[in-house]
Design a protein around this motif. Structure first.
Motif, PDB file in Angstrom:
ATOM      1  N   LYS A  77       1.187  -5.549   2.289  1.00  0.00           N
ATOM      2  CA  LYS A  77       0.028  -4.875   2.310  1.00  0.00           C
ATOM      3  C   LYS A  77      -0.364  -4.094   3.629  1.00  0.00           C
ATOM      4  CE  LYS A  77      -4.996  -5.881   1.511  1.00  0.00           C
ATOM      5  NZ  LYS A  77      -5.846  -7.063   1.006  1.00  0.00           N
ATOM      6  N   ALA A  78       0.080  -4.644   4.821  1.00  0.00           N
ATOM      7  CA  ALA A  78      -0.243  -4.401   6.129  1.00  0.00           C
ATOM      8  C   ALA A  78       0.466  -2.913   6.138  1.00  0.00           C
ATOM      9  CB  ALA A  78      -0.028  -5.197   7.216  1.00  0.00           C
ATOM     10  N   PHE A  79       1.953  -3.005   5.895  1.00  0.00           N
ATOM     11  CA  PHE A  79       2.636  -1.829   5.923  1.00  0.00           C
ATOM     12  C   PHE A  79       2.142  -0.923   5.091  1.00  0.00           C
ATOM     13  CE2 PHE A  79       6.235   0.345   4.445  1.00  0.00           C
ATOM     14  CZ  PHE A  79       6.924   0.839   5.541  1.00  0.00           C
ATOM     15  N   PHE A  80       1.927  -1.091   4.037  1.00  0.00           N
ATOM     16  CA  PHE A  80       1.379   0.321   2.996  1.00  0.00           C
ATOM     17  C   PHE A  80       0.133   0.761   3.472  1.00  0.00           C
ATOM     18  CE2 PHE A  80       4.871  -1.665   0.060  1.00  0.00           C
ATOM     19  CZ  PHE A  80       5.952  -0.748   0.259  1.00  0.00           C
ATOM     20  N   THR A  81      -0.700  -0.116   4.022  1.00  0.00           N
ATOM     21  CA  THR A  81      -2.025   0.357   4.443  1.00  0.00           C
ATOM     22  C   THR A  81      -1.871   1.571   5.769  1.00  0.00           C
ATOM     23  OG1 THR A  81      -2.925  -1.711   3.732  1.00  0.00           O
ATOM     24  CG2 THR A  81      -4.190  -0.587   5.625  1.00  0.00           C
ATOM     25  N   ARG A  82      -0.959   0.910   6.456  1.00  0.00           N
ATOM     26  CA  ARG A  82      -0.791   1.618   7.694  1.00  0.00           C
ATOM     27  C   ARG A  82      -0.171   3.124   7.025  1.00  0.00           C
ATOM     28  NH1 ARG A  82       1.483  -2.981   9.822  1.00  0.00           N
ATOM     29  NH2 ARG A  82       3.789  -2.388   9.551  1.00  0.00           N
ATOM     30  N   ALA A  83       0.495   3.032   6.215  1.00  0.00           N
ATOM     31  CA  ALA A  83       1.251   4.267   5.596  1.00  0.00           C
ATOM     32  C   ALA A  83       0.035   5.076   4.855  1.00  0.00           C
ATOM     33  CB  ALA A  83       2.481   4.151   4.928  1.00  0.00           C
ATOM     34  N   GLY A  84      -0.821   4.361   4.395  1.00  0.00           N
ATOM     35  CA  GLY A  84      -2.143   5.087   3.979  1.00  0.00           C
ATOM     36  C   GLY A  84      -1.867   5.226   2.521  1.00  0.00           C
ATOM     37  N   ASP A  85      -1.010   4.433   1.868  1.00  0.00           N
ATOM     38  CA  ASP A  85      -1.036   4.377   0.185  1.00  0.00           C
ATOM     39  C   ASP A  85      -0.814   2.972  -0.451  1.00  0.00           C
ATOM     40  OD1 ASP A  85       1.569   3.586   1.074  1.00  0.00           O
ATOM     41  OD2 ASP A  85       2.443   5.325  -0.023  1.00  0.00           O
ATOM     42  N   TYR A  86      -1.682   1.982   0.147  1.00  0.00           N
ATOM     43  CA  TYR A  86      -1.753   0.752  -0.344  1.00  0.00           C
ATOM     44  C   TYR A  86      -2.832   0.820  -1.478  1.00  0.00           C
ATOM     45  CZ  TYR A  86      -2.585  -4.066  -1.356  1.00  0.00           C
ATOM     46  OH  TYR A  86      -2.968  -5.081  -2.095  1.00  0.00           O
ATOM     47  N   SER A  87      -2.281   0.184  -2.509  1.00  0.00           N
ATOM     48  CA  SER A  87      -2.988  -0.418  -3.740  1.00  0.00           C
ATOM     49  C   SER A  87      -2.393  -1.476  -4.502  1.00  0.00           C
ATOM     50  CB  SER A  87      -2.889   0.710  -4.780  1.00  0.00           C
ATOM     51  OG  SER A  87      -3.036   0.293  -6.098  1.00  0.00           O
ATOM     52  N   GLU A  88      -3.153  -2.789  -4.922  1.00  0.00           N
ATOM     53  CA  GLU A  88      -2.436  -3.630  -5.626  1.00  0.00           C
ATOM     54  C   GLU A  88      -1.532  -3.537  -6.671  1.00  0.00           C
ATOM     55  OE1 GLU A  88      -2.921  -7.480  -5.426  1.00  0.00           O
ATOM     56  OE2 GLU A  88      -3.457  -6.943  -3.568  1.00  0.00           O
ATOM     57  N   THR A  89      -1.843  -2.305  -7.277  1.00  0.00           N
ATOM     58  CA  THR A  89      -1.247  -1.853  -8.375  1.00  0.00           C
ATOM     59  C   THR A  89      -0.328  -0.839  -8.080  1.00  0.00           C
ATOM     60  OG1 THR A  89      -2.920  -0.286  -9.217  1.00  0.00           O
ATOM     61  CG2 THR A  89      -2.984  -2.592 -10.222  1.00  0.00           C
ATOM     62  N   MET A  90      -0.118  -0.506  -6.897  1.00  0.00           N
ATOM     63  CA  MET A  90       0.861   0.899  -6.691  1.00  0.00           C
ATOM     64  C   MET A  90       2.203   0.559  -6.994  1.00  0.00           C
ATOM     65  SD  MET A  90       1.504   0.095  -2.327  1.00  0.00           S
ATOM     66  CE  MET A  90       2.421   1.190  -2.146  1.00  0.00           C
ATOM     67  N   GLU A  91       3.181   1.440  -7.648  1.00  0.00           N
ATOM     68  CA  GLU A  91       4.323   1.283  -8.022  1.00  0.00           C
ATOM     69  C   GLU A  91       5.257   1.460  -6.653  1.00  0.00           C
ATOM     70  OE1 GLU A  91       4.752   2.584 -12.606  1.00  0.00           O
ATOM     71  OE2 GLU A  91       4.177   4.234 -11.205  1.00  0.00           O
ATOM     72  N   LEU A  92       6.516   0.299  -6.796  1.00  0.00           N
ATOM     73  CA  LEU A  92       7.294   0.339  -5.664  1.00  0.00           C
ATOM     74  C   LEU A  92       8.778   0.427  -6.238  1.00  0.00           C
ATOM     75  CD1 LEU A  92       6.166  -2.946  -4.073  1.00  0.00           C
ATOM     76  CD2 LEU A  92       5.500  -0.762  -3.270  1.00  0.00           C
ATOM     77  N   VAL A  93       9.406   1.002  -5.348  1.00  0.00           N
ATOM     78  CA  VAL A  93      11.125   1.246  -5.841  1.00  0.00           C
ATOM     79  C   VAL A  93      11.615   0.115  -5.111  1.00  0.00           C
ATOM     80  CG1 VAL A  93      12.955   2.337  -5.850  1.00  0.00           C
ATOM     81  CG2 VAL A  93      10.952   3.617  -5.995  1.00  0.00           C
TER      82      VAL A  93
END
Length: 136
Positions: free
Chosen positions: A110-126
């Motif tokens: 969550k911290a990593f993706f927030t720093r990247a500017g695209d965090y969401s609980e439902t975001m799709e990950l590869v």
């Protein structure tokens, strides 16, 4: 000829990159790969779709440390798309970070993706799983 150049000849088409978003993280996670602790990783589907040469199953990757020096080569053996909030404890364990728990994985990613500017609980990950091919 540099070590990176030699590896790019040995593994044609291999991309060279480091884990994470800091030199410290790149060192730590590369060491986890070398130790056999880390056999999986993930990134946002959005970032994956924006890559010029996205990873594919069977592709080789030259892993760099925090000083951009090659330390090992991995090969992607499995990939799937999963929502952030659907990642399982088994995958978090394979990522090899912290205490390897799902709770730790969620907190740090969550911290990593927030720093990247695209965090969401439902975001799709590869979600990628890989094998260590060689330590250099």
């Amino acid at each position: 000829m540099t070590l990176l150049s030699k590896l790019q000849i040995k593994y044609p088409g291999a991309l060279a990159w480091g884990f994470g978003d800091s030199a410290t993280m790149a060192d730590e996670l590369a060491n986890h790969v070398i130790e056999g602790r880390k056999t999986a990783s993930c990134g946002s589907l959005t970032a994956y779709l924006n890559e010029a040469s996205p990873p594919t199953v069977g592709s080789y990757h030259i892993i760099l440390n925090g000083r951009e020096q090659p330390v090992c080569v991995i090969r992607i053996v499995a990939m799937r798309i999963v929502a952030f909030n659907k990642v399982e404890a088994e995958f978090a364990y394979k990522e090899g970070e912290g205490d390897r728990s799902l709770e730790y994985w969620r907190q740090e990613h969550k911290a990593f993706f927030t720093r990247a500017g695209d965090y969401s609980e439902t975001m799709e990950l590869v979600a990628e799983e890989f094998e260590l091919v060689e330590v250099v």
